[in-house]
Design a protein around this motif. Structure first.
Motif, PDB file in Angstrom:
ATOM      1  N   LYS A 150      -7.817   1.763   6.637  1.00 10.18           N
ATOM      2  CA  LYS A 150      -8.307   2.910   5.863  1.00 10.18           C
ATOM      3  C   LYS A 150      -7.728   2.957   4.453  1.00 10.18           C
ATOM      4  N   SER A 151      -6.869   1.995   4.119  1.00 11.90           N
ATOM      5  CA  SER A 151      -6.143   2.067   2.848  1.00 11.90           C
ATOM      6  C   SER A 151      -7.052   2.017   1.634  1.00 11.90           C
ATOM      7  N   GLY A 152      -8.214   1.395   1.771  1.00 14.11           N
ATOM      8  CA  GLY A 152      -9.143   1.356   0.649  1.00 14.11           C
ATOM      9  C   GLY A 152      -9.836   2.683   0.421  1.00 14.11           C
ATOM     10  N   GLN A 185       0.819  -1.220   0.000  1.00 14.08           N
ATOM     11  CA  GLN A 185       0.000   0.000   0.000  1.00 14.08           C
ATOM     12  C   GLN A 185       0.854   1.273   0.000  1.00 14.08           C
ATOM     13  N   GLU A 186       2.175   1.105  -0.107  1.00 16.22           N
ATOM     14  CA  GLU A 186       3.112   2.237  -0.183  1.00 16.22           C
ATOM     15  C   GLU A 186       3.033   3.143   1.046  1.00 16.22           C
ATOM     16  N   ILE A 187       2.865   2.523   2.202  1.00 16.00           N
ATOM     17  CA  ILE A 187       2.864   3.274   3.459  1.00 16.00           C
ATOM     18  C   ILE A 187       4.300   3.666   3.797  1.00 16.00           C
ATOM     19  N   SER A 188       4.486   4.875   4.245  1.00 14.49           N
ATOM     20  CA  SER A 188       5.826   5.386   4.536  1.00 14.49           C
ATOM     21  C   SER A 188       6.549   4.517   5.559  1.00 14.49           C
ATOM     22  N   ALA A 189       7.828   4.248   5.289  1.00 16.91           N
ATOM     23  CA  ALA A 189       8.647   3.447   6.207  1.00 16.91           C
ATOM     24  C   ALA A 189       9.544   4.317   7.075  1.00 16.91           C
TER      25      ALA A 189
END
Length: 295
Positions: free
Chosen positions: A214-216, A195-199
């Motif tokens: 909430k990613s959808g 989901q390309e969530i910040s690391a």
């Protein structure tokens, strides 16, 4: 082009700035630095990670920081008497000439978190940095296992053979160690990466769960997440988003296939779990965390 090792304490004081500039002269994008009628460029062209020079000068402890820069990385055999650690993020850091303040800040944060994982030994995770203990991760994992068994009558870890098979196949996707106690963390990290969530932040498992829930509803933007991206990163993202053979697309297709027939879903899950456990477990984990929203 020859390699030249310069010891800082042997340089003339009025040349310090010149040698520092030379060590960062990324020729031909940047001009070579002229010192005493000779021209010098970034030493990374010939020796990107000069561990050999450190060893030659008597180093017994090495902290090796690999920023994946261009140039030659020499194969060096480090003696057993020398202790060392390697700090290297699994994430891409952009191109060398990608000058972007946001991206630089994110890269610094990635480096700091990686250092805390390796040297501080207080955080867990490979793609992400998690402020958790193995005990808390195992408790989360047991809830996931219980959900799968109650919902689909599939018992995970039914045998040692199944455990080993799942860990081995997950390791190929995760690219780091996978063992009995960290499966839940591994699946959450893979979903977050997908989901390309910040690391570049420190998370609790619950933090990532809430973001994934909430990613959808929220469309992520890689450039907004990490800053300016390189051409290579853009091409990789394009591949992941649109090519059917990418991990992201395979996961999406399998999810659609399983959702096509709810009655057959338990049987299909049980069958596919044996064939492609990494994808199936990610789908089940996503269902598990979404179930939390409904509850």
């Amino acid at each position: 082009m020859r390699e030249k090792s310069i010891h800082f304490n042997e340089c003339k004081r009025n040349q310090w700035s010149s040698w520092l500039l030379a060590s960062a002269s990324f020729f031909p994008a940047m001009a070579a630095t002229k010192i005493a009628e000779k021209y010098y460029v970034d030493g990374g062209y010939r020796n990107n990670i000069p561990v050999d020079i450190a060893l030659e000068n008597g180093a017994t402890e090495c902290i090796i920081v690999d920023v994946k820069g261009p140039g030659i990385t020499k194969p060096v055999k480090i003696p057993a008497t020398t202790s060392y650690v390697v700090l290297q993020t699994p994430w891409t850091m952009g191109a060398v000439l990608l000058f972007d303040g946001t991206r630089s800040t994110k890269n610094i944060q990635l480096g700091y978190l990686e250092t805390m994982k390796v040297l501080g030994q207080q955080y867990l995770g490979y793609w992400y940095t998690l402020d958790e203990t193995l005990a808390s991760l195992e408790a989360f994992q047991q809830k996931f296992f219980a959900f799968v068994e109650v919902t689909y009558h599939i018992k995970l870890w039914a045998s040692l053979e199944q455990k080993n098979k799942i860990c081995k196949k997950l390791r190929r996707v995760y690219r780091d160690r996978v063992y009995t106690e960290n499966i839940g963390m591994v699946l959450i990290e893979l979903l977050a990466k997908n989901q390309e969530i910040s690391a570049s932040k420190l998370y609790k498992i619950q933090d990532l769960v809430e973001i994934l829930q909430k990613s959808g509803q929220v469309k992520t933007n890689l450039a907004e997440t990490i800053g300016m991206i390189s051409v290579q990163e853009w091409l990789k993202k394009y591949y992941e988003d649109y090519f059917l053979l990418s991990d992201k697309q395979q996961l999406s297709l399998m999810n659609n296939l399983l959702d096509a027939d709810e009655q057959e879903k338990p049987q299909r899950l049980a069958f596919l779990l044996d064939k492609v456990p990494a994808q199936v477990l990610q789908i089940l984990m996503k269902e598990f965390i979404l179930q939390g929203v409904e509850e």
